[in-house]
Structures are given as C-alpha cells and as structure tokens.
Design a protein around this motif. Sequence first.
Motif, PDB file in Angstrom:
ATOM      1  N   GLY A 165     -13.500  -1.312  -6.942  1.00 38.17           N
ATOM      2  CA  GLY A 165     -12.367  -0.852  -7.778  1.00 38.17           C
ATOM      3  C   GLY A 165     -12.441   0.639  -8.038  1.00 38.17           C
ATOM      4  N   ARG A 166     -13.447   1.315  -7.486  1.00 40.20           N
ATOM      5  CA  ARG A 166     -13.579   2.763  -7.685  1.00 40.20           C
ATOM      6  C   ARG A 166     -13.155   3.538  -6.429  1.00 40.20           C
ATOM      7  N   VAL A 167     -12.658   2.799  -5.442  1.00 41.66           N
ATOM      8  CA  VAL A 167     -12.198   3.455  -4.213  1.00 41.66           C
ATOM      9  C   VAL A 167     -10.698   3.197  -4.074  1.00 41.66           C
ATOM     10  N   ALA A 168      -9.965   4.250  -3.780  1.00 43.38           N
ATOM     11  CA  ALA A 168      -8.527   4.068  -3.550  1.00 43.38           C
ATOM     12  C   ALA A 168      -8.180   4.680  -2.212  1.00 43.38           C
ATOM     13  N   PHE A 169      -7.158   4.157  -1.586  1.00 49.72           N
ATOM     14  CA  PHE A 169      -6.693   4.705  -0.308  1.00 49.72           C
ATOM     15  C   PHE A 169      -5.323   5.337  -0.498  1.00 49.72           C
ATOM     16  N   LEU A 170      -5.196   6.595  -0.094  1.00 48.85           N
ATOM     17  CA  LEU A 170      -3.902   7.269  -0.054  1.00 48.85           C
ATOM     18  C   LEU A 170      -3.732   7.781   1.358  1.00 48.85           C
ATOM     19  N   GLY A 171      -2.657   7.447   2.014  1.00 53.14           N
ATOM     20  CA  GLY A 171      -2.477   7.936   3.382  1.00 53.14           C
ATOM     21  C   GLY A 171      -1.383   7.199   4.104  1.00 53.14           C
ATOM     22  N   ASP A 172      -1.287   7.537   5.392  1.00 52.26           N
ATOM     23  CA  ASP A 172      -0.157   7.034   6.181  1.00 52.26           C
ATOM     24  C   ASP A 172      -0.396   5.643   6.764  1.00 52.26           C
ATOM     25  N   ASP A 173      -1.642   5.160   6.719  1.00 48.45           N
ATOM     26  CA  ASP A 173      -1.945   3.910   7.413  1.00 48.45           C
ATOM     27  C   ASP A 173      -2.606   2.906   6.467  1.00 48.45           C
ATOM     28  N   PRO A 174      -1.812   2.312   5.572  1.00 49.94           N
ATOM     29  CA  PRO A 174      -2.397   1.376   4.603  1.00 49.94           C
ATOM     30  C   PRO A 174      -3.076   0.186   5.285  1.00 49.94           C
ATOM     31  N   HIS A 175      -2.650  -0.122   6.520  1.00 53.00           N
ATOM     32  CA  HIS A 175      -3.273  -1.241   7.229  1.00 53.00           C
ATOM     33  C   HIS A 175      -4.764  -0.964   7.453  1.00 53.00           C
ATOM     34  N   ALA A 176      -5.087   0.299   7.776  1.00 52.54           N
ATOM     35  CA  ALA A 176      -6.492   0.671   8.004  1.00 52.54           C
ATOM     36  C   ALA A 176      -7.310   0.424   6.739  1.00 52.54           C
ATOM     37  N   ALA A 177      -6.714   0.686   5.591  1.00 55.38           N
ATOM     38  CA  ALA A 177      -7.423   0.469   4.327  1.00 55.38           C
ATOM     39  C   ALA A 177      -7.713  -1.013   4.139  1.00 55.38           C
ATOM     40  N   GLN A 178      -6.734  -1.832   4.496  1.00 50.32           N
ATOM     41  CA  GLN A 178      -6.902  -3.287   4.373  1.00 50.32           C
ATOM     42  C   GLN A 178      -8.050  -3.757   5.251  1.00 50.32           C
ATOM     43  N   VAL A 179      -8.066  -3.221   6.489  1.00 49.25           N
ATOM     44  CA  VAL A 179      -9.107  -3.591   7.451  1.00 49.25           C
ATOM     45  C   VAL A 179     -10.487  -3.246   6.886  1.00 49.25           C
ATOM     46  N   HIS A 180     -10.556  -2.138   6.143  1.00 52.23           N
ATOM     47  CA  HIS A 180     -11.838  -1.726   5.575  1.00 52.23           C
ATOM     48  C   HIS A 180     -12.144  -2.412   4.259  1.00 52.23           C
ATOM     49  N   GLY A 181     -11.343  -3.379   3.897  1.00 52.77           N
ATOM     50  CA  GLY A 181     -11.658  -4.222   2.744  1.00 52.77           C
ATOM     51  C   GLY A 181     -11.282  -3.622   1.404  1.00 52.77           C
ATOM     52  N   ILE A 182     -10.445  -2.569   1.399  1.00 58.92           N
ATOM     53  CA  ILE A 182     -10.037  -2.001   0.107  1.00 58.92           C
ATOM     54  C   ILE A 182      -9.027  -2.962  -0.544  1.00 58.92           C
ATOM     55  N   ALA A 183      -9.244  -3.233  -1.807  1.00 59.12           N
ATOM     56  CA  ALA A 183      -8.416  -4.212  -2.516  1.00 59.12           C
ATOM     57  C   ALA A 183      -6.955  -3.762  -2.515  1.00 59.12           C
ATOM     58  N   PRO A 184      -5.997  -4.692  -2.349  1.00 54.47           N
ATOM     59  CA  PRO A 184      -4.570  -4.313  -2.267  1.00 54.47           C
ATOM     60  C   PRO A 184      -4.121  -3.435  -3.432  1.00 54.47           C
TER      61      PRO A 184
ATOM     62  N   GLN B  15      -2.641   2.937  -2.034  1.00 53.45           N
ATOM     63  CA  GLN B  15      -1.529   3.761  -2.544  1.00 53.45           C
ATOM     64  C   GLN B  15      -1.238   3.454  -4.015  1.00 53.45           C
ATOM     65  N   PRO B  16      -2.217   3.473  -4.907  1.00 51.63           N
ATOM     66  CA  PRO B  16      -1.900   3.149  -6.313  1.00 51.63           C
ATOM     67  C   PRO B  16      -1.003   4.230  -6.930  1.00 51.63           C
ATOM     68  N   LEU B  17       0.133   3.796  -7.459  1.00 53.61           N
ATOM     69  CA  LEU B  17       1.150   4.746  -7.923  1.00 53.61           C
ATOM     70  C   LEU B  17       0.645   5.635  -9.055  1.00 53.61           C
ATOM     71  N   ALA B  18      -0.201   5.052  -9.925  1.00 54.97           N
ATOM     72  CA  ALA B  18      -0.684   5.835 -11.074  1.00 54.97           C
ATOM     73  C   ALA B  18      -1.537   7.007 -10.586  1.00 54.97           C
ATOM     74  N   LEU B  19      -2.371   6.758  -9.567  1.00 52.30           N
ATOM     75  CA  LEU B  19      -3.216   7.833  -9.027  1.00 52.30           C
ATOM     76  C   LEU B  19      -2.355   8.883  -8.310  1.00 52.30           C
ATOM     77  N   LEU B  20      -1.391   8.392  -7.520  1.00 51.27           N
ATOM     78  CA  LEU B  20      -0.494   9.320  -6.807  1.00 51.27           C
ATOM     79  C   LEU B  20       0.233  10.231  -7.789  1.00 51.27           C
ATOM     80  N   ALA B  21       0.747   9.639  -8.866  1.00 50.74           N
ATOM     81  CA  ALA B  21       1.496  10.419  -9.857  1.00 50.74           C
ATOM     82  C   ALA B  21       0.601  11.492 -10.455  1.00 50.74           C
TER      83      ALA B  21
END
Length: 334
Positions: A18-37, A41-47
């Motif tokens: 829960g301390r790792v977030a993915f921001l980028g163009d390929d959310p599928h890659a994040a899923q493959v690496h086991g990052i929780a849905p 692209q968590p909106l609060a972090l992006l904002a």
Amino acid sequence: MKQAPDEPAAWKELAHSGRVAFLGDDPHAAQVHGIAPGCIQPLALLARLDWDRAYKTPYEVACIESAGALAAKGHKAARSAFVEGASELEIHHAYLEAVGCVDKDLPYETIVCLDEKGAILHYTGKRAQKHGKVLLIDAGAKVNGYGSDITRTWTTAKADAPFMELVNGLDRVQQELCALVSPGKPYLELHHAAHLKIADLLHGAGLIQKGGAEAVELGLTHPFFPHGLGHFLGIQVHDVGGRQKSPDGGLLAPPPQYPYLRTTRAIEIDQVFTIEPGIYFIEMLLRPHRAGKTKEHFDWAKIDRLMPCGGIRIEDDVVVTRDGHRNLTRPHVG
Ligand code: GLY
Ligand code: MN
C-alpha cells in the motif's frame, strides 16, 4: 546500504504494502507487477502532484530560462529569414537550424504564420507563402525536458502603418500585464485586465467605438482576443494544475465569459506561466457582430483593411517572485 527489492518475493511484498503507487501510461504493467488496483493511478496522489508541479524549484526555473535563451537563437534567425522574404517553411527551417534540433525535440510544433495566417490560432499548415509583411511566430525549445513558449509578431516596412501601431501597442500592453503579476492575485484578474487594455488599444486605433469596461461588457473585445491570457509552463507546454481548486483536486472552472482560460488559480510565488495577449482579425468571430446588435460599435472599413494582416500575439514566460515577477524571456528575445 539497503538493497532495492529485486527479489520477486521482496518486490511482491512491497507492491502489496500500500506504499507503492503506479502513475503512467501502462496501468496493465502495474497490474502484472502485483500493484493493488487502488494504487494504480490514484487520483488523490495525482491531484497532489499536479498541484505542486505549479511551484518550480530554482533548478526548474533555470531549465525554463535556458530553454528561452535557446529559443531566442531560433527567433532571431526566423526574423532575419522573414525580412529576407523566406517562406513559412524556410522560416521554420531557419528556426530549427539556429536552435540546433529537429522537430521532435521541440516542446510543440512551431507556429509560423505570414500575413492573414496569423488569424489561425494554431496554424501549422502548408507553409508555402513567402514575402510576407507580417510574421507571427510561436516557437519554443527544450532544456532537460523543460520547455519555453515564446511568441513574437514582426512586420516589414511594407506592412500597414495602423497595424504596426497595434503591434507596438500590444507589446506595451503585454509588458504592463507582466507588471501586474503579483502573488495573491487571481490569474483571472490579469486576464480581465488584458481585455480592458485591449479594449482601450482597439478604441484608440478607432476599430471599436467604446473602450475599457464598457467595451468588455458589450463583448467587443472577444472576437479580437478569443483565447486565455496564459497557462502554466514546465515539462508540459500547457502544464498541469492551472484549473485545480486545491491540493486535493477539484475544478476551478473559468467564468462563462472566459471559457478558454486555462489558469484560474491564484498567482503564487514560484509559479511559472505565460503572458500572451493577442489581437486577431478572424472573420468567423467577427461575422456575428457585422449583422448583430453590436454592429455599430465597430468601424468595419478599418477592420476590413487590417484583415489581410492576420493577427498579433506577444508571449513571454514569467516566474512569480515575492515582489512581482521575473521575465524569463525578455532578456533573451527582444
Ligand atoms: N504556444 C502554444 C500555446 O500556448 O498554445
Ligand atoms: Mn503559450
């Protein structure tokens, strides 16, 4: 020294922490690496990041200023090519040659307009015309990923004298607007001031019959100045967060009379943005006034004489300081 978690098990644990977030163009890659849905692209972090990106560090400001100094070489070469009668394409090539890059290295496609093409706001068309009397060039450069965004309007001695006066007048207005930059002021106030000053300039030139607030309330400046006064500038040319309400997100929409304004946030120290007033002769926007209720407020003969000149835009990049602003462009481009 602590090792990076290159072990699959350690990585898995971190991805699920829960301390790792993915921001980028390929959310599928994040899923493959086991990052929780919920962490993709968590909106609060992006904002939060978008909000803070508006405040530039001294390093970022130095990059943007260097990008301005680099673009200045291009602007100088483009102006010389224009004076010699070059075509829009040749002016573009002169610009690239002087900056020392190819198109894909620019922060945005150059906008090189001769004469009436200046009225097409993002003209990147055929570029065949040569021997222009008016050059509107909007072109930047990049340093370490940061862009500059600079527009100048030049004329030859053959241009219409009233148009040249308008160019000088808008240059003055642009510098007066830069001088109004101060922390705490809403950017919207600056945009409104631009309409008031442009109203006075058009009135002084005899193109409209009213000046100041009266002209703006009647909507007389809108067909001449249809875009926003400026935008945040950084890694992106139209940098993020200009219409953001707070660090948590939300939208600070522009008021209905200024729908294209990209920067509705308050001006604060360390923000970098453009100041780019314009005056254009765009038939599509003027046409409704030719027959409408406001038609008697315009001098159509004078306007029609200036239609072939296209338009004027003067654009500088500024950083907000405690006392006002520092212009990152003027020391490099006249
Ligand atoms: N220079 C391009 C723009 O501001 O839209
Ligand atoms: Mn711009």
